[in-house]
Enzyme design. Sequence first.
Site, mmCIF file in Angstrom:
data_model
loop_
_atom_site.group_PDB
_atom_site.id
_atom_site.type_symbol
_atom_site.label_atom_id
_atom_site.label_comp_id
_atom_site.label_asym_id
_atom_site.label_seq_id
_atom_site.Cartn_x
_atom_site.Cartn_y
_atom_site.Cartn_z
ATOM 1 N N THR A 138 38.404 45.727 37.889
ATOM 2 C CA THR A 138 38.207 45.453 36.465
ATOM 3 C C THR A 138 39.351 46.014 35.631
ATOM 4 O O THR A 138 39.974 47.010 36.007
ATOM 5 C CB THR A 138 36.872 46.106 36.026
ATOM 6 N N ASP A 139 39.580 45.399 34.478
ATOM 7 C CA ASP A 139 40.591 45.927 33.554
ATOM 8 C C ASP A 139 40.171 47.285 32.993
ATOM 9 O O ASP A 139 41.001 48.013 32.433
ATOM 10 C CB ASP A 139 40.862 44.926 32.408
ATOM 11 N N GLU A 140 38.884 47.641 33.153
ATOM 12 C CA GLU A 140 38.399 48.895 32.572
ATOM 13 C C GLU A 140 39.036 50.112 33.225
ATOM 14 O O GLU A 140 39.001 51.209 32.668
ATOM 15 C CB GLU A 140 36.867 48.960 32.652
ATOM 16 N N TYR A 163 31.435 54.378 35.265
ATOM 17 C CA TYR A 163 31.633 53.102 35.971
ATOM 18 C C TYR A 163 33.111 52.862 36.237
ATOM 19 O O TYR A 163 33.522 52.634 37.380
ATOM 20 C CB TYR A 163 31.044 51.942 35.146
ATOM 21 N N LYS A 167 35.394 52.694 39.759
ATOM 22 C CA LYS A 167 36.211 51.526 40.167
ATOM 23 C C LYS A 167 37.673 51.961 40.353
ATOM 24 O O LYS A 167 38.358 51.491 41.269
ATOM 25 C CB LYS A 167 36.123 50.410 39.123
ATOM 26 N N ARG A 227 36.871 42.718 23.460
ATOM 27 C CA ARG A 227 36.899 42.407 24.889
ATOM 28 C C ARG A 227 37.593 41.052 25.068
ATOM 29 O O ARG A 227 37.559 40.198 24.170
ATOM 30 C CB ARG A 227 35.469 42.320 25.464
#
Length: 358
Positions: A138-140, A163, A167, A227
């Site tokens: 994920t880009d997160e 989270y 990741k 987002r």
Amino acid sequence: MSDSFTPRSVLVTGGAGFIGSNFIRYFLERYPGTRLTNLDILTYAGNLRNLKGVDSQPGYCFVRGDVCDGDLVASILSREKVDAVVHFAAESHVDRSILGPEVFVRTNVLGTQVLLEESRKHWVSKAVEDFRFLQVSTDEVYGSLGPSGLFTESTPLAANSPYSASKAGADLLVRAYRETYGFPTLNTRCSNNYGPYQFPEKLIPLMIHNIIAEKPLPVYGDGLNVRDWLHVMDHSRAVDTVLRSGQPGGVYNVGGNNEWKNIDIVNLVCDLLDARLARVAGTNRSLVTFVKDRPGHDRRYAIDASRMRADLGWEPSYTFERGIAETIDWYLANQEWVREVTSGAYRDYYEKMYGGRA
Ligand code: NAD
Ligand code: TYD
């Protein structure tokens, strides 16, 4: 762009979840007959209903189990002569990770390490000619952006939620397996997905669900967090493209070039549903309720996906206008699915299909 790798037997983890099930649907429609094993433990987010129709295809096989179970993973890899692992399985919801981070570390970090280790052993044994391990991320992992700028593949990892930290930990293990063992890994980092079969805890399906039920629409903080939204089928196609044509060791950002403030998305969904539900214009917007902000809420995500475009020829095919309209229509037409996944009733389907056995 010609493929450099053709998978013959794929192990998909987390294939009963939102993106995994859409990926399996895409993959088996495009490459019918390819061997595909779906390993999923069926948490609250994993529903075999999501695979109805594709689960009868020749070559498809479901195994209920845990990605942290090394013996199980090893037995699937060798029995199925797996030559590609596409790793979706994860705990995926930021708000849940704030309430209980432990399971995120177990599934997302330890689960990835177990899969990497068993896959590496399988690869070293030369049981198959060629091999790829694709980590779906994920880009997160990059943290939060200010009002301008984009995440590139060389942006330093700076995860802010449990989270995204889990990741990022998994992505670093993937990198370590490449650097240490020369293991042929691939790593995609995608922006927020939307589309059918998304569990109604994430922003878009939650808003659709609450609007239909005429319940309040909780918008965190000032609603101005941004987002970048991508249709799940474009993400599925990107994962397939990277699997076949990505450079081993490569990291690929995947995004829609489609930035939205949360409040603007919520208002758009409200207006589209006013029309579909024959409510007076503005009715649904009155359900919007600003609530306490999420702790550590990342302000803005935006992806530079130019490597995907330049190196692999991938770009999104859905306009947001089309994607969001189709998604809303899907949820309206699949209210029974929403009822089942939120009540846990889909487990009956599992019992019927598999007699409750793993
Ligand atoms: P999801 O929560 O809908 O599905 C996760 C699936 O993993 C479920 O089917 C669940 O049963 C399974 N699972 C959980 N723990 C497991 C375990 N221990 N063993 C086996 N299976 C297990 O998630 P999603 O939204 O489909 O996301 C899939 C992947 O894509 C995740 O890795 C996520 O980090 C990544 N991703 C998601 C988004 C997004 O917008 N949803 C964006 C970018 C990347
Ligand atoms: P979400 O769908 O949880 O994805 P992520 O946190 O991984 O980006 O949330 C998307 C955005 O919407 C995020 O900025 C948080 C916000 N949000 C709300 O304002 N209200 C909600 O009820 C939810 C679930 C999210």
